[in-house]
Design a protein around this motif. Structure first.
Motif, PDB file in Angstrom:
ATOM      1  N   PHE A  46      48.553  41.227  33.527  1.00 19.84           N
ATOM      2  CA  PHE A  46      47.857  40.112  34.166  1.00 19.84           C
ATOM      3  C   PHE A  46      48.464  39.766  35.518  1.00 19.84           C
ATOM      4  O   PHE A  46      47.769  39.519  36.486  1.00 19.84           O
ATOM      5  CB  PHE A  46      47.883  38.889  33.249  1.00 19.84           C
ATOM      6  N   ARG A  88      39.297  27.238  30.251  1.00 17.08           N
ATOM      7  CA  ARG A  88      39.589  28.526  30.896  1.00 17.08           C
ATOM      8  C   ARG A  88      38.894  29.683  30.186  1.00 17.08           C
ATOM      9  O   ARG A  88      38.468  30.647  30.833  1.00 17.08           O
ATOM     10  CB  ARG A  88      41.106  28.771  30.916  1.00 17.08           C
ATOM     11  N   SER A 103      34.840  31.930  34.794  1.00 19.82           N
ATOM     12  CA  SER A 103      35.100  33.175  35.508  1.00 19.82           C
ATOM     13  C   SER A 103      36.559  33.201  35.942  1.00 19.82           C
ATOM     14  O   SER A 103      37.253  32.173  35.907  1.00 19.82           O
ATOM     15  CB  SER A 103      34.200  33.259  36.740  1.00 19.82           C
ATOM     16  N   GLU A 104      37.029  34.361  36.373  1.00 16.91           N
ATOM     17  CA  GLU A 104      38.434  34.478  36.783  1.00 16.91           C
ATOM     18  C   GLU A 104      38.748  33.546  37.945  1.00 16.91           C
ATOM     19  O   GLU A 104      39.788  32.882  37.959  1.00 16.91           O
ATOM     20  CB  GLU A 104      38.747  35.918  37.179  1.00 16.91           C
ATOM     21  N   ALA A 106      38.772  29.986  36.677  1.00 18.97           N
ATOM     22  CA  ALA A 106      39.938  29.791  35.815  1.00 18.97           C
ATOM     23  C   ALA A 106      41.200  29.654  36.658  1.00 18.97           C
ATOM     24  O   ALA A 106      42.075  28.833  36.359  1.00 18.97           O
ATOM     25  CB  ALA A 106      40.077  30.956  34.841  1.00 18.97           C
ATOM     26  N   ASN A 107      41.293  30.438  37.726  1.00 14.16           N
ATOM     27  CA  ASN A 107      42.434  30.323  38.637  1.00 14.16           C
ATOM     28  C   ASN A 107      42.462  28.943  39.285  1.00 14.16           C
ATOM     29  O   ASN A 107      43.527  28.331  39.436  1.00 14.16           O
ATOM     30  CB  ASN A 107      42.374  31.404  39.711  1.00 14.16           C
ATOM     31  N   SER A 127      43.787  26.496  36.899  1.00 14.36           N
ATOM     32  CA  SER A 127      45.225  26.678  36.765  1.00 14.36           C
ATOM     33  C   SER A 127      45.971  26.017  37.925  1.00 14.36           C
ATOM     34  O   SER A 127      47.012  25.386  37.729  1.00 14.36           O
ATOM     35  CB  SER A 127      45.565  28.170  36.707  1.00 14.36           C
ATOM     36  N   SER A 145      42.938  34.109  44.292  1.00 10.53           N
ATOM     37  CA  SER A 145      43.860  34.622  43.282  1.00 10.53           C
ATOM     38  C   SER A 145      44.999  33.655  42.982  1.00 10.53           C
ATOM     39  O   SER A 145      45.806  33.901  42.092  1.00 10.53           O
ATOM     40  CB  SER A 145      44.448  35.967  43.738  1.00 10.53           C
ATOM     41  N   THR A 160      47.186  30.829  41.464  1.00  6.28           N
ATOM     42  CA  THR A 160      47.231  30.197  40.139  1.00  6.28           C
ATOM     43  C   THR A 160      48.138  28.965  40.120  1.00  6.28           C
ATOM     44  O   THR A 160      48.117  28.210  39.154  1.00  6.28           O
ATOM     45  CB  THR A 160      47.732  31.194  39.077  1.00  6.28           C
TER      46      THR A 160
END
Length: 277
Positions: free
Chosen positions: A38, A175, A179-180, A183-184, A187, A244, A246
């Motif tokens: 990850f 989360r 989607s990624e 979710a980022n 975070s 990207s 987080t």
């Protein structure tokens, strides 16, 4: 930072001098491998270290001093958050346990290595910390100083506060459905709120115990900058990619740390409701 001669916490579990009588097994290995995938980290050395029995090691004087320091900082967070949650949230504070480890560790959230940095596991309500991380902050990140280290501890305790308030449970549920990129983003809001909570602790620690020396908040701000996603990516030779992120950019982390410090109020740390982080 004024910490010597102060009360330490009883909620410290020191595993730094302990050997490991065996490996982490298949399940633990898979968790470590998944984390490595990850985050894009080569975890081969971690798996090898976790699967090797080790003899007990003697702690150095510096190790002992870091242990005492962390114990005092944790004790301060206990007193501060007991009062803040009672007065501002109408609830009791439950003390977390802080686990000191070296190299690699097993938690209720799986196996982890020191290379991943300090972390909080809601599954066992423990903060995990390799105190060598403090020396790395000074040597490689230009973020040394005792209050920079205290900020790290206070940030992880901030995640514990989020857990008690139900925030972490909500975040984890959301989360899984996002989607990624989204979710980022969630975070990032979670991490920035923990920074804001660290700022609340710093303010309260100063008001209650006279903890801060001149320059201490500057140390914490340098640490917040050093762990910004954009700085970490740039130092790794990568072009910073906000989608990207987080944990948040250096500027975001500094902003929310100071927001908590200047206000001292939980309601001012609503990163999830903020229109612009």
């Amino acid at each position: 930072m004024q910490w010597r001669g102060r009360r330490g916490s009883r909620n410290i579990e020191d595993r730094r001098g302990m050997g490991r009588a065996g490996g982490i097994g298949i399940a633990g290995t898979l968790v470590v491998l998944a984390v490595g995938y990850f985050f894009g980290i080569d975890v081969t050395p971690v798996v090898q270290a976790l699967d090797q029995p080790q003899n007990d090691v003697e702690l150095s004087q510096r190790d002992e001093e870091w242990g005492q320091f962390v114990s005092v900082v944790l004790a301060d967070t206990e007193e501060v958050w007991r009062s803040v949650l009672r007065d501002q949230a109408g609830m009791d504070y439950q003390d977390p346990t802080l686990v000191l480890f070296r190299g690699a560790v097993q938690s209720a959230c799986g196996g982890a290595s020191a290379a991943m940095g300090p972390f909080y596991c809601p599954g066992d309500q423990r903060v995990y910390l390799d105190t060598d991380f403090f020396d790395m902050m000074a040597a490689r990140m230009n973020a040394g100083g005792d209050f920079a280290a205290a900020y790290v501890v206070a940030h992880e305790v901030g995640h514990h506060v989020q857990n008690l308030l139900g925030t972490l449970g909500e975040v984890n549920q959301q989360r899984a459905r996002l989607s990624e990129v989204d979710a980022n983003s969630l975070s990032v809001a979670t991490e920035l709120q923990a920074d804001c909570y660290a700022g609340i602790w710093a303010r309260q620690a100063q008001e209650r115990f006279g903890t801060l020396d001149v320059g201490d908040m500057e140390e914490a701000m340098r640490a917040a900058e050093a762990v910004g996603d954009d700085v970490i990516q740039a130092n790794a030779g990568q072009t910073p990619m906000p989608d990207s992120f987080t944990h948040g950019s250096a500027a975001q982390r500094q902003t929310w740390l100071m927001r908590g410090f200047n206000s001292g109020e939980l309601r001012q740390c609503d990163t999830f409701g903020a229109g612009n982080l």
